[in-house]
Design a protein around this motif. Structure first.
Motif, PDB file in Angstrom:
ATOM      1  N   ASP A 137       0.803  -1.221   0.000  1.00  0.00           N
ATOM      2  CA  ASP A 137       0.000   0.000   0.000  1.00  0.00           C
ATOM      3  C   ASP A 137       0.837   1.273   0.000  1.00  0.00           C
ATOM      4  O   ASP A 137       0.336   2.350   0.308  1.00  0.00           O
ATOM      5  CB  ASP A 137      -0.934   0.017   1.218  1.00  0.00           C
ATOM      6  N   SER A 168      -5.873  -1.565   0.350  1.00  0.00           N
ATOM      7  CA  SER A 168      -6.970  -0.797   0.924  1.00  0.00           C
ATOM      8  C   SER A 168      -7.771  -0.059  -0.146  1.00  0.00           C
ATOM      9  O   SER A 168      -7.202   0.509  -1.080  1.00  0.00           O
ATOM     10  CB  SER A 168      -6.423   0.214   1.935  1.00  0.00           C
ATOM     11  N   THR A 178     -10.088   8.114  -3.693  1.00  0.00           N
ATOM     12  CA  THR A 178      -9.758   6.716  -3.457  1.00  0.00           C
ATOM     13  C   THR A 178      -9.800   5.966  -4.795  1.00  0.00           C
ATOM     14  O   THR A 178     -10.241   6.518  -5.816  1.00  0.00           O
ATOM     15  CB  THR A 178     -10.776   6.093  -2.500  1.00  0.00           C
ATOM     16  N   ARG A 205     -16.349  -7.901   3.800  1.00  0.00           N
ATOM     17  CA  ARG A 205     -15.797  -6.571   4.055  1.00  0.00           C
ATOM     18  C   ARG A 205     -16.919  -5.574   4.310  1.00  0.00           C
ATOM     19  O   ARG A 205     -17.988  -5.656   3.720  1.00  0.00           O
ATOM     20  CB  ARG A 205     -14.972  -6.110   2.850  1.00  0.00           C
TER      21      ARG A 205
END
Length: 346
Positions: A137, A168, A178, A205
């Protein structure tokens, strides 16, 4: 040049889209940097055709790493065991593997480069040999993780590989976006599905936070989809339970406000007639409903049967007109006054 600044014709390396990157394949015929006679053989670095670096002591073992959809295991020890085609197990010190995850001058690691080029084999190998999940990440100078870049390049396969590896969904780049924002803005439906679909053999999730996360313009993904006119993307977001009544933070508009302002008949029709739970009479920060926002647009006819109880102050619409793409009221007033008029703010 950063992998984040990639365009259609120029990237860090020229790659034929019909072949893989050449990672761990073909001759490795030159040293990266000047040879130091004092340097041990283990520390010398070779460059492959795609710019993916390889330690010469690792080539033999890494060349035999099996690629597949097996569970990714990252031992928290000082050594990594690679599964190879021979009966023996070859052991590589984790410290030697760290070189693959060292950022370059633009902050890009080898995983960034492989991800934006769509090099599936290279991505798979780098995931398997990664000694620490946190290294996957790493962000570059633009705040992009490899997952951002895979989505930006429209590669759903690599996107899914990275999601399965545990990258992520909520990391923001320098604009606050994002990977979900990137997929939404570009209209990459397959990448969006790759990001959001359940991962087999893993705990379910919680997607609420990532789906409704705002960028630095105050927009969640539903607002970006409405602004971009991507109906199928919006439908996908709704399917995964994004908050369709969320208000962006500039004018307080919902996705219905934004679609109405754009006069997007198909999207307004979907939101009004087929999307359960949409609040049709939701008001923005100026007290306006989507019906008022849709005035003088092709979408106005879809509101013809509404009661029109909010029309008493329609004369103020031009003064307060705004949208989520965001000119401020001050900027609109300044433009309307013209260049010869000054505004005294003292």
């Amino acid at each position: 040049m950063s992998a984040s600044k990639k365009d259609e014709s120029k990237t860090k390396s020229t790659v034929d889209e019909s072949v893989d990157s050449g990672f761990l394949s073909g001759p490795l015929d030159h040293w990266a940097g000047d040879e130091d006679p004092e340097q041990s053989k283990d520390e010398k670095v070779l460059c492959g055709e795609s710019g993916v670096i390889v330690c010469d002591t690792l080539v033999e073992c890494l060349a035999d790493v099996k690629l597949g959809d097996a569970e990714l295991v990252r031992p928290q020890t000082e050594q990594i065991r690679c599964t190879v085609t021979s009966p023996e197990e070859k052991v590589i010190p984790a410290s030697h593997l760290a070189i693959f995850f060292e950022p370059d001058d633009d902050g890009d690691t080898q995983l960034h480069i492989a991800s934006i080029h769509g090099c599936e084999k290279s991505v798979g190998t780098l995931i398997k040999i990664c000694p620490n999940k946190e290294l996957l990440d790493i962000t570059n100078e633009h705040g992009h993780t490899p997952l951002h870049l895979a989505v930006m390049s429209g590669n759903a396969v690599v996107t899914r590989m990275l999601v399965r590896a545990g990258l992520s969904l909520g990391v923001r780049d320098r604009t606050g976006e994002t990977p979900l924002h990137k997929a939404t803005a570009a209209g990459h439906v397959e990448c969006l599905q790759a990001l959001l679909a359940p991962v087999p053999d893993q705990q379910p999730r919680k997607l609420d936070f990532a789906l409704n996360q705002r960028n630095y313009r105050g927009q969640a993904c539903v607002h970006v989809a409405a602004s971009s006119g991507h109906l199928e993307v919006l439908q996908t977001l709704v399917y995964y339970k994004a908050d369709i009544n969320a208000r962006e933070h500039l004018a307080g508009w919902t996705a219905l406000h934004i679609a109405s302002r754009r006069g997007d008949v198909r999207m307004v029709q979907f939101l009004r007639e087929r999307c359960a739970g949409v609040v049709v009479d939701a008001k923005d920060f100026a007290g306006r409903t989507a019906r008022r926002i849709a005035k003088r647009t092709p979408a106005a006819r879809l509101f013809a049967n509404d009661d029109g109880s909010d029309e008493e102050s329609d004369s103020d619409d031009d003064m307060y007109d705004s949208d989520s793409d965001g000119e401020s009221l001050f900027e609109r007033l300044r433009e309307s006054l013209g260049p010869s008029t000054s505004i005294n703010v003292a």
